[in-house]
Design a protein around this motif. Sequence first.
Motif, short mmCIF file in Angstrom:
data_model
loop_
_atom_site.label_atom_id
_atom_site.label_comp_id
_atom_site.label_asym_id
_atom_site.label_seq_id
_atom_site.Cartn_x
_atom_site.Cartn_y
_atom_site.Cartn_z
N UNK A 227 0.82 -1.21 0.00
CA UNK A 227 0.00 0.00 0.00
C UNK A 227 0.85 1.25 0.00
N UNK A 228 1.87 1.28 0.85
CA UNK A 228 2.76 2.44 0.86
C UNK A 228 3.60 2.52 -0.41
N UNK A 229 4.01 1.37 -0.93
CA UNK A 229 4.76 1.36 -2.18
C UNK A 229 3.90 1.89 -3.33
N UNK A 230 2.61 1.62 -3.28
CA UNK A 230 1.70 2.12 -4.30
C UNK A 230 1.62 3.65 -4.25
N UNK B 289 -0.60 11.98 -15.33
CA UNK B 289 -1.61 12.10 -14.27
C UNK B 289 -2.46 10.84 -14.18
N UNK B 290 -2.89 10.32 -15.32
CA UNK B 290 -3.72 9.11 -15.32
C UNK B 290 -2.97 7.91 -14.76
N UNK B 291 -1.71 7.77 -15.14
CA UNK B 291 -0.92 6.66 -14.62
C UNK B 291 -0.72 6.79 -13.11
N UNK B 292 -0.43 7.97 -12.64
CA UNK B 292 -0.26 8.20 -11.21
C UNK B 292 -1.53 7.90 -10.43
N UNK B 293 -2.67 8.32 -10.96
CA UNK B 293 -3.94 8.05 -10.30
C UNK B 293 -4.23 6.55 -10.30
N UNK B 294 -3.97 5.89 -11.42
CA UNK B 294 -4.22 4.45 -11.52
C UNK B 294 -3.41 3.69 -10.49
N UNK B 295 -2.14 3.99 -10.38
CA UNK B 295 -1.29 3.30 -9.40
C UNK B 295 -1.71 3.66 -7.98
N UNK C 106 3.37 8.68 -6.96
CA UNK C 106 4.05 9.98 -7.01
C UNK C 106 5.21 9.94 -8.00
N UNK C 107 5.96 8.83 -7.99
CA UNK C 107 7.09 8.71 -8.91
C UNK C 107 6.62 8.64 -10.37
N UNK D 156 -4.80 -2.54 -1.00
CA UNK D 156 -3.76 -3.22 -0.24
C UNK D 156 -3.95 -3.03 1.26
N UNK D 157 -4.34 -1.83 1.69
CA UNK D 157 -4.56 -1.59 3.11
C UNK D 157 -5.75 -2.40 3.64
N UNK D 158 -6.81 -2.51 2.85
CA UNK D 158 -7.96 -3.31 3.25
C UNK D 158 -7.58 -4.79 3.35
N UNK D 159 -6.83 -5.27 2.36
CA UNK D 159 -6.38 -6.67 2.40
C UNK D 159 -5.51 -6.93 3.62
N UNK D 160 -4.64 -5.99 3.94
CA UNK D 160 -3.78 -6.14 5.11
C UNK D 160 -4.63 -6.28 6.37
N UNK D 161 -5.65 -5.43 6.49
CA UNK D 161 -6.53 -5.48 7.65
C UNK D 161 -7.25 -6.83 7.72
#
Length: 88
Positions: free
Chosen positions: A33-36, A57-63, A41-42, A70-75
């Motif tokens: 999740x943090x890597x995403x 912009x679209x690629x950044x939003x998609x990623x 941003x990168x 990922x955060x929900x799955x972690x929980x």
Amino acid sequence: MPLTEIAAATHESLKQADPKTLRVVGDICFLAGFASIVGSILAWGLQKGTGEHAKAERLGIFIGLWAPTFFILSNRFERYADRAEKAE
């Protein structure tokens, strides 16, 4: 196969899984999740100067949209690990 049967089968298999394994998978999802977020941003920042601003912009939003998943799955994996430990 109906979706409810698939969900029930998945739930049963996760209840039988090793709690340590579930915690490791949960930790991996948390880090992903943090890597995403960083990757978003990168992706936006590195392509920004190439003249394809809208594509960047679209690629950044998609990623970036992967992070909540990922955060929900972690929980969820942490919850299954807690349940598996209580069942032992």
